[in-house]
Design an enzyme around this catalytic site. Structure first.
Site, mmCIF file in Angstrom:
data_model
loop_
_atom_site.group_PDB
_atom_site.id
_atom_site.type_symbol
_atom_site.label_atom_id
_atom_site.label_comp_id
_atom_site.label_asym_id
_atom_site.label_seq_id
_atom_site.Cartn_x
_atom_site.Cartn_y
_atom_site.Cartn_z
ATOM 1 C CD GLU A 65 0.562 -7.723 -4.948
ATOM 2 O OE1 GLU A 65 -0.474 -8.217 -4.431
ATOM 3 O OE2 GLU A 65 0.555 -6.726 -5.679
ATOM 4 C CG HIS A 93 4.371 -0.549 -3.322
ATOM 5 N ND1 HIS A 93 4.999 -0.283 -4.517
ATOM 6 C CD2 HIS A 93 3.812 -1.782 -3.466
ATOM 7 C CE1 HIS A 93 4.849 -1.293 -5.352
ATOM 8 N NE2 HIS A 93 4.117 -2.229 -4.731
#
Length: 209
Positions: free
Chosen positions: A82, A9
Site C-alpha cells: 500500500e 485484501h
C-alpha cells in the site's frame, strides 16, 4: 491476451476503525478471512495461472485463500504494498485531521503529495505499476491474480491505463476483497474490463488506507 486481476485484501480491525494502515503490517480479522474465503472460488473460476501478493500479511493471507482453492503458489513482491502514509500510519482519520489539518485538507482535496511523509501518488503509481507490468510480461497470455491494497490497486489501474490524475480521482475506493480486471493485447494495450467486482459480504468500510 493477458488478464490481470488486481485484488484488494480482506477487512482488518484497522479498516473497521478507520485507522490508517499504509505499510503497517495489520492482520486480517474474522470478517476479512471470511471475505477472502468467499471471494476465492469466484477468482478460481477465472482460471488464474499465477498468484502474486504484497508481502504484508493482510494481502498474503488473502492470497493464501485463493492458493488453497487452486493449489497455486503465492509469490510476493514488496513493491505491491500500500501507499506509505508517513506520519499518519496508525492514526485514526479524526486524529490526522486534528494534528495535521492543512495536510489533511490537501489530501482530502486530492493533492497527490500532501506532505507529512505521505508517499506521493506519482511515486506510488510508478512503484506498483512497474511491478505489475513486469509480472504481466513474464506471464504473457495467462490470467494473473495480484493481492494488494485499495489505494495501491486504484493507482496501479491508472498507471497501466495511462489515465490523467484528474480522471483517476473520480474513481471511488475499492471494497475489501473486490478486484479490478484488466486485459492486455499487443495491438491494443491495457483495457479496463471491470472495477470493484466481487461479492459484498458486509457493509465494511472501503476507505483505501
Amino acid at each position: 491476451m493477458t488478464k490481470l486481476l488486481i485484488w484488494r485484501h480482506g477487512n482488518t480491525d484497522w479498516n473497521a476503525a478507520r485507522r490508517v494502515q499504509g505499510q503497517s503490517d495489520v492482520a486480517l480479522n474474522d470478517l476479512g478471512r471470511r471475505q477472502a474465503a468467499e471471494a476465492a472460488p469466484l477468482l478460481a473460476a477465472l482460471r488464474p495461472g499465477r498468484i502474486w501478493s504484497s508481502d504484508l500479511s493482510r494481502a498474503r493471507d488473502t492470497a493464501a485463500a485463493l492458493a488453497a482453492v487452486t493449489g497455486l503458489p503465492v509469490r510476493t513482491d514488496a513493491r505491491l504494498r500500500e501507499r506509505h502514509f508517513g506520519d499518519w500510519q496508525g492514526l485514526h482519520l479524526t486524529e490526522i485531521a486534528e494534528r495535521h489539518p492543512e495536510a489533511h485538507a490537501r489530501w482530502r482535496a486530492g493533492d497527490p503529495d500532501p506532505g507529512c511523509g505521505v508517499e506521493s501518488l506519482d511515486v506510488l503509481g510508478k512503484r506498483i505499476g512497474s511491478a505489475l507490468q513486469e509480472i504481466a510480461e513474464a506471464a504473457a497470455g495467462e490470467t494473473i491474480v495480484v493481492a494488494t491494497h485499495g489505494g495501491a490497486a486504484r493507482q496501479a489501474c491508472g498507471y497501466l491505463l495511462g489515465w490523467d490524475p484528474s480522471v483517476l480521482s473520480t474513481i471511488g475506493p475499492m471494497h475489501n476483497c473486490h478486484w479490478a480486471e484488466l486485459h492486455h493485447e499487443a495491438d491494443r494495450g491495457w483495457r479496463l474490463q471491470a472495477y470493484n467486482a466481487g461479492r459484498l459480504v458486509s457493509g465494511a468500510p472501503a476507505e483505501a488506507v
